[in-house]
Scaffold this motif. Sequence first.
Motif, mmCIF file in Angstrom:
data_model
loop_
_atom_site.group_PDB
_atom_site.id
_atom_site.type_symbol
_atom_site.label_atom_id
_atom_site.label_comp_id
_atom_site.label_asym_id
_atom_site.label_seq_id
_atom_site.Cartn_x
_atom_site.Cartn_y
_atom_site.Cartn_z
ATOM 1 N N SER A 102 46.803 10.460 -30.040
ATOM 2 C CA SER A 102 46.250 11.047 -31.273
ATOM 3 C C SER A 102 45.123 10.170 -31.833
ATOM 4 O O SER A 102 44.155 10.680 -32.393
ATOM 5 N N MET A 103 45.267 8.853 -31.662
ATOM 6 C CA MET A 103 44.194 7.949 -32.119
ATOM 7 C C MET A 103 42.941 8.167 -31.297
ATOM 8 O O MET A 103 41.816 8.159 -31.819
ATOM 9 N N ASP A 104 43.132 8.369 -29.996
ATOM 10 C CA ASP A 104 42.002 8.633 -29.100
ATOM 11 C C ASP A 104 41.271 9.897 -29.563
ATOM 12 O O ASP A 104 40.035 9.908 -29.714
ATOM 13 N N GLU A 107 39.486 9.318 -33.106
ATOM 14 C CA GLU A 107 38.278 8.479 -33.072
ATOM 15 C C GLU A 107 37.191 9.087 -32.195
ATOM 16 O O GLU A 107 36.000 8.904 -32.466
ATOM 17 N N SER A 108 37.587 9.824 -31.154
ATOM 18 C CA SER A 108 36.572 10.497 -30.323
ATOM 19 C C SER A 108 35.840 11.561 -31.133
ATOM 20 O O SER A 108 34.634 11.755 -30.974
ATOM 21 N N MET A 132 47.413 16.270 -34.184
ATOM 22 C CA MET A 132 47.518 15.166 -35.155
ATOM 23 C C MET A 132 46.164 14.466 -35.317
ATOM 24 O O MET A 132 45.702 14.212 -36.436
ATOM 25 N N GLY A 133 45.548 14.150 -34.193
ATOM 26 C CA GLY A 133 44.249 13.454 -34.238
ATOM 27 C C GLY A 133 43.195 14.300 -34.940
ATOM 28 O O GLY A 133 42.447 13.808 -35.790
ATOM 29 N N VAL A 568 31.419 9.129 -41.320
ATOM 30 C CA VAL A 568 31.405 7.757 -40.802
ATOM 31 C C VAL A 568 30.250 7.052 -41.503
ATOM 32 O O VAL A 568 29.085 7.402 -41.304
ATOM 33 N N ALA A 569 30.582 6.099 -42.336
ATOM 34 C CA ALA A 569 29.588 5.528 -43.251
ATOM 35 C C ALA A 569 28.457 4.807 -42.522
ATOM 36 O O ALA A 569 27.302 4.905 -42.901
#
Length: 573
Positions: A102-104, A107-108, A132-133, A568-569
Motif C-alpha cells: 500500500s505504501m508503494d 507513493e507511486s 488503501m494506498g 507534493v510541496a
Amino acid sequence: MQDEKKLRSQQWFGGDDKMGFVHRSWMRNQGYPDDLFRGRPVIGICNTWSELTPCNGHLREFAEIVKKGVLEAGGFPLEFPVMSLGETIMRPTTMLFRNLASMDVEESIRANPLDGIVLLTGCDKTTPSTVMGACSVDLPTIIVPGGPMLNGKYRGSEVGSGSFNWMIKEKQKTGVMTTADITEMEACVARSAGHCNTMGTASTMATMVEALGLTLPGASAIPAVDARKKTMAWLSGRRIVEMVKADLTLSKILTRQAFENAIVVNAAVGGSTNLIIHLLAIAGRIGVDLTLEDFDKIGSKIPLLVNLTPSGKYLMEDYYYAGGLPVVLKELKELLHAHAITANGKTIGENCDAAECFNREVIFTLAEPVKPEAGIAVLKGNLCENGAVIKPSAATPQLMKHRGIAVVFETMEDYHARIDDPTLDIDENSVIVLKGVGPKGYPGMPEVGNVDLPEKLILKGVKDMVRISDGRMSGTAYGTVVLHVSPESAIGGTLALVENGDFIELDVEARRLHLDVSEEILRQRKAAWQPPEPLATRGYVRLYIDHVEQADKGADLDVLVGKSGSEVARDLH
Ligand code: FES
C-alpha cells in the motif's frame, strides 16, 4: 467539471520552462506525441501483474485494453508496476506485505504526474493494498477486478480452487485420493487465468469494491477469461477520464454509507472474514469512522442470498451466469443505502434496477434466503477483550455453543510437531488453541486459524472442532473457527495465558468467548509471562512489528492511517 488547466499533471507537463522540458523530454523517448502532454487527464494504470502472482497473470494484457478506453476518451494512459502479492507463493504470508504494497501504491501515485487511477487487482491482498494506498492520496480512482478462474473440473465434477486445499489431508489420510489423483487435481482446479473461483477472499474483495461503488456495475464476478471482462476493462478506461473531469475522488464515493453497504453485501454473499480487517484498514485511510462492532451490528442479521462455496455449493462462474452482484444488490435494496454514489456517477440503487436473476439455485431471494442470518459475529469476553470474529455460515451449528478443554499450541511450529502425535491428549470435544499467529507474533497474521484436525480424529470421521487463534482464515476455508483474537498473544493478551486443561466456553449466540480461569490465576500467569523474542531486528519486518496495529483496528501500520493527499510541496528541482 475540473478545469483542464488545473489538472494535477500539468504541474509537471504544463510548464514551458526547464522543468517542463525535463518532465516531457525523457517521457518522449517512448514515442508519445507532444499533444498528449498538453492538458489531457493523465491516467495511471496501477498494475499488480506478476508471474509470481498467478491470479493476476492476465493483467498485463488488461492494462493494454484499459489504455484503449483512456485514449478513446481523450486521456493519456501511463501504466506503472507496483508490488504484487501472490497468496500461494509468498513466505511467510502476504498479509505481512499488504501495508508495504500500500505504501508503494501511495507513493507511486503521489510522486508522479497523475490525475486519475485505474487499479488492476485480483489475488487476495492485491485489492486492499492498492485501495488503501490510493485512499491515502484520494484522486479519482476506478478498479478493474481481474475476475475469477473458470470452474474447476475434475473427472466430471466441479471443484473450487482454494477450498479443495482444506480437504487434501483428509482425502490422503483416509485413502480417498492417491498422490497421483492429487497431482491430476492440481491442473483441474486452476484451469484458466483468474483468481480463486470460490467466494474466497479474492472474490470477497472484488465484491467489496463493487459494493463500495469503486467499479463499474457488475464488474466483480465476470470470469477473467470471459470477453465481457475485457469490455469492462475498456469501459473503465473510458470512465476514469470522465471521473477526473468530474473530480469524482475516492472520498466522495467512500462515505460511511458505502462502508455499511459493503458490510451488508458481504454477509449476503457469505464473504470472507478477511473483509473485516481490510475494510477497517481502508476506512482508516479514507477517514471514515468504522469499528469492529459495526460488522456485527450491521451485518450479522443479514440473510445469506448466494449458494456459493465455501458457505454453499456453486462457484463464481455459476454466480456470474445467474446475474452476479447486481441481482444480490437488487434483492438487498431495502437494506442498503441505495442513494450511495458509485464510480459511474449513478447511485448503487440505480445501477441494479434492471438486474435479472437467471438461476435461483445460485442466487436466492430475500424472502426465501439460503440461510436467515449469515454475517460475521463479533465475540467479546475475557479471552478477547478487544474482540474476535467467527463466520457462523461456515461453522458447524452444534459447535456454536460449546464448552471444551483447551489443547494449546504455542506456535505454528509447535502445532506441526505435535498435532499428529498419537499420544496427544485430544478428542473431538477439545478446543484447539493456537498462539503466536497474530499481526506482531508471526509476524503478519497468516491464514492458519483453520488448522487441520489431528490425524487420529480425522480417521475417526471427525469433521470439525472449535479452533481459536489470533490469526486469520482463508476465505475459501470453513469450520467452527474463532479468529482475529485481540489483543494477540505476542503482546500478552489473555490468549497468551491459556494452558492445557483450561476450560473454554464459546457461545456465538451470546457473542461470548470465555476462559474459565479465575482472575487471580490469570494475574499470576500474567506476572510470569515473558514476551517472545521478536523475529526480526531490521528492515521492513522490524518496522512492521514496531508499528502494526491489532486486528480489531485493521492491522495497518499506525503511521499509515489517514491521508497524505495528492499535493507534493517540493518540486524535483
Ligand atoms: Fe490468488 Fe486465491 S490464491 S485468489
